[in-house]
Design an enzyme around this catalytic site. Structure first.
Site, mmCIF file in Angstrom:
data_model
loop_
_atom_site.group_PDB
_atom_site.id
_atom_site.type_symbol
_atom_site.label_atom_id
_atom_site.label_comp_id
_atom_site.label_asym_id
_atom_site.label_seq_id
_atom_site.Cartn_x
_atom_site.Cartn_y
_atom_site.Cartn_z
ATOM 1 N N ARG A 223 0.875 -1.173 0.000
ATOM 2 C CA ARG A 223 0.000 0.000 0.000
ATOM 3 C C ARG A 223 0.908 1.218 0.000
ATOM 4 N NH1 ARG A 223 -3.285 -3.067 -1.317
ATOM 5 N NH2 ARG A 223 -5.304 -3.550 -0.401
ATOM 6 N N GLU A 252 -4.476 7.409 -4.464
ATOM 7 C CA GLU A 252 -4.872 6.640 -5.653
ATOM 8 C C GLU A 252 -6.267 7.043 -6.102
ATOM 9 O OE1 GLU A 252 -4.310 2.446 -4.969
ATOM 10 O OE2 GLU A 252 -2.217 2.725 -4.418
ATOM 11 N N HIS A 271 -1.993 0.222 -9.627
ATOM 12 C CA HIS A 271 -2.505 -0.746 -8.638
ATOM 13 C C HIS A 271 -3.184 -1.937 -9.333
ATOM 14 C CE1 HIS A 271 -4.090 -1.204 -4.269
ATOM 15 N NE2 HIS A 271 -3.927 -2.384 -4.850
HETATM 16 C C1 8YV Z 1 -7.263 -5.364 -4.906
HETATM 17 C C2 8YV Z 1 -5.259 -5.525 -3.549
HETATM 18 O O1 8YV Z 1 -7.897 -6.034 -5.883
HETATM 19 O O2 8YV Z 1 -6.197 -7.516 -2.728
HETATM 20 C C3 8YV Z 1 -5.656 -6.447 -2.462
HETATM 21 O O3 8YV Z 1 -5.406 -6.117 -1.297
HETATM 22 O O4 8YV Z 1 -4.513 -4.648 -3.393
HETATM 23 C C4 8YV Z 1 -5.834 -5.767 -4.884
HETATM 24 O O5 8YV Z 1 -5.695 -7.091 -5.160
HETATM 25 C C5 8YV Z 1 -7.364 -3.896 -5.082
HETATM 26 O O6 8YV Z 1 -7.150 -3.315 -3.821
HETATM 27 C C6 8YV Z 1 -8.696 -3.459 -5.645
HETATM 28 O O7 8YV Z 1 -9.705 -3.796 -4.759
#
Ligand code: 8YV
Length: 305
Positions: A223, A252, A271
């Site tokens: 993140r 984001e 992302h």
């Molecule tokens: C998500 C991600 O799909 O799963 C997670 O934590 O970061 C991604 O795989 C993204 O956050 C969109 O929801």
């Protein structure tokens, strides 16, 4: 996913192309018991508007958008989608390593511009990935998949830092645990894969970038908030590190004026760690099964803790 949900529950879906506003969402949540999302902040403000809510199911493995304390207070269960995305995210991390090291996006753009000239081959040199040292910060399920690829695909030497030692993984893969500072000092590639919590917020900042080698390549697929983004920008500008590969950002979608977007030694992705059709469908299905199991009290589901 929709079919499965319709078989088991009364469903309403936000299928408009524009994102739902917080006000509209609160209105829709007034009478629902379960809610599937992939990034909506689930906090006290939202929970107050949803008196019947019992389960929130996120289509993601990360759940930093859940205020777990508030959810606990309101007796709302949170679920997520581990496992199904591990290989897909690991593939993307390796792509970021290769792209940053071999300057793939930069050289692709140069070739397409028609700027490939005889006699300037050296200007296109990159650095090797194979046989280099990889340090993984956060040795969870995805970290392990990255370690496997690095070890068996690229003959890399892999070390890791994790809050708790992973003795089984160390033994199985023959990788070593290092204190964080040692990992930062020794690694050619540093991959950050920790979940965002109060402990990991800005885990990597100015001090950590200074500890890294000047030739280090830094990859963030966790993140954005796990890194002090301004410190990263400074480290890249002042050649404190060589390059970065980023899938996540403090904000984001990223601000179009963010200096990271102007830097040739940074590979920027929007992302997309888990974003293949197959994996996103699998995640949606897990999220659907989670919410049905939790609502009906039948079968198991992936509850977040
Ligand atoms: C998500 C991600 O799909 O799963 C997670 O934590 O970061 C991604 O795989 C993204 O956050 C969109 O929801």
């Amino acid at each position: 996913m929709q079919e499965y949900l319709e078989e088991h529950v009364n469903l309403k879906v936000w299928d408009k192309t524009v994102p739902i506003t917080r006000e509209q969402l609160f209105k829709e949540l007034e009478d629902v018991e379960g809610f599937i999302t992939s990034g909506v902040k689930v906090n006290e403000e939202l929970l107050r508007q949803a008196p019947k809510l019992r389960v929130v199911s996120t289509i993601s493995v990360g759940y930093n958008h859940f205020d777990l304390e508030a959810m606990n207070t309101y007796g709302v269960i949170g679920t997520h989608t581990p496992y199904v995305l591990d290989d897909t995210v690991a593939d993307l991390v390796i792509s970021l390593m290769l792209s940053a090291a071999r300057r793939i996006p930069e050289l692709d753009a140069m070739t397409k511009r028609g700027d490939w000239k005889k006699g300037n081959a050296e200007q296109s040199f990159g650095v090797d990935v194979h046989h280099q040292k990889l340090g993984i910060i956060g040795m969870g399920r995805i970290g392990e998949k990255i370690a496997q690829r690095a070890l068996f695909g690229f003959d890399m030497e892999v070390s890791y830092f994790n809050r708790n030692r992973k003795y089984e993984v160390e033994k199985k893969l023959n990788i070593k645990a290092l204190p964080m500072d040692d990992l930062l000092k020794e690694s050619d590639f540093i991959v950050l894969l920790v979940p965002l919590t109060s402990e990991t917020k800005q885990l990597i900042g100015e001090r950590e970038f200074i500890l890294m080698k000047k030739s280090a390549i830094f990859i963030n697929a966790s993140r954005g908030q796990t890194v002090d983004e301004q410190a990263l920008i400074n480290a890249l500008k002042t050649n404190e590190i060589l390059a970065a590969g980023l899938d996540v950002y403090e904000q984001e979608p990223i601000d179009p004026n963010n200096p990271l977007l102007k830097m040739e030694n940074v590979v920027t992705l929007p992302h997309i760690g888990s974003a293949t059709l197959k994996t996103r469908n699998a995640m949606a299905m897990v999220a659907a099964k989670n919410i049905v199991a939790a609502l009906l009290g039948e079968g198991s589901f992936y509850q977040v803790k």
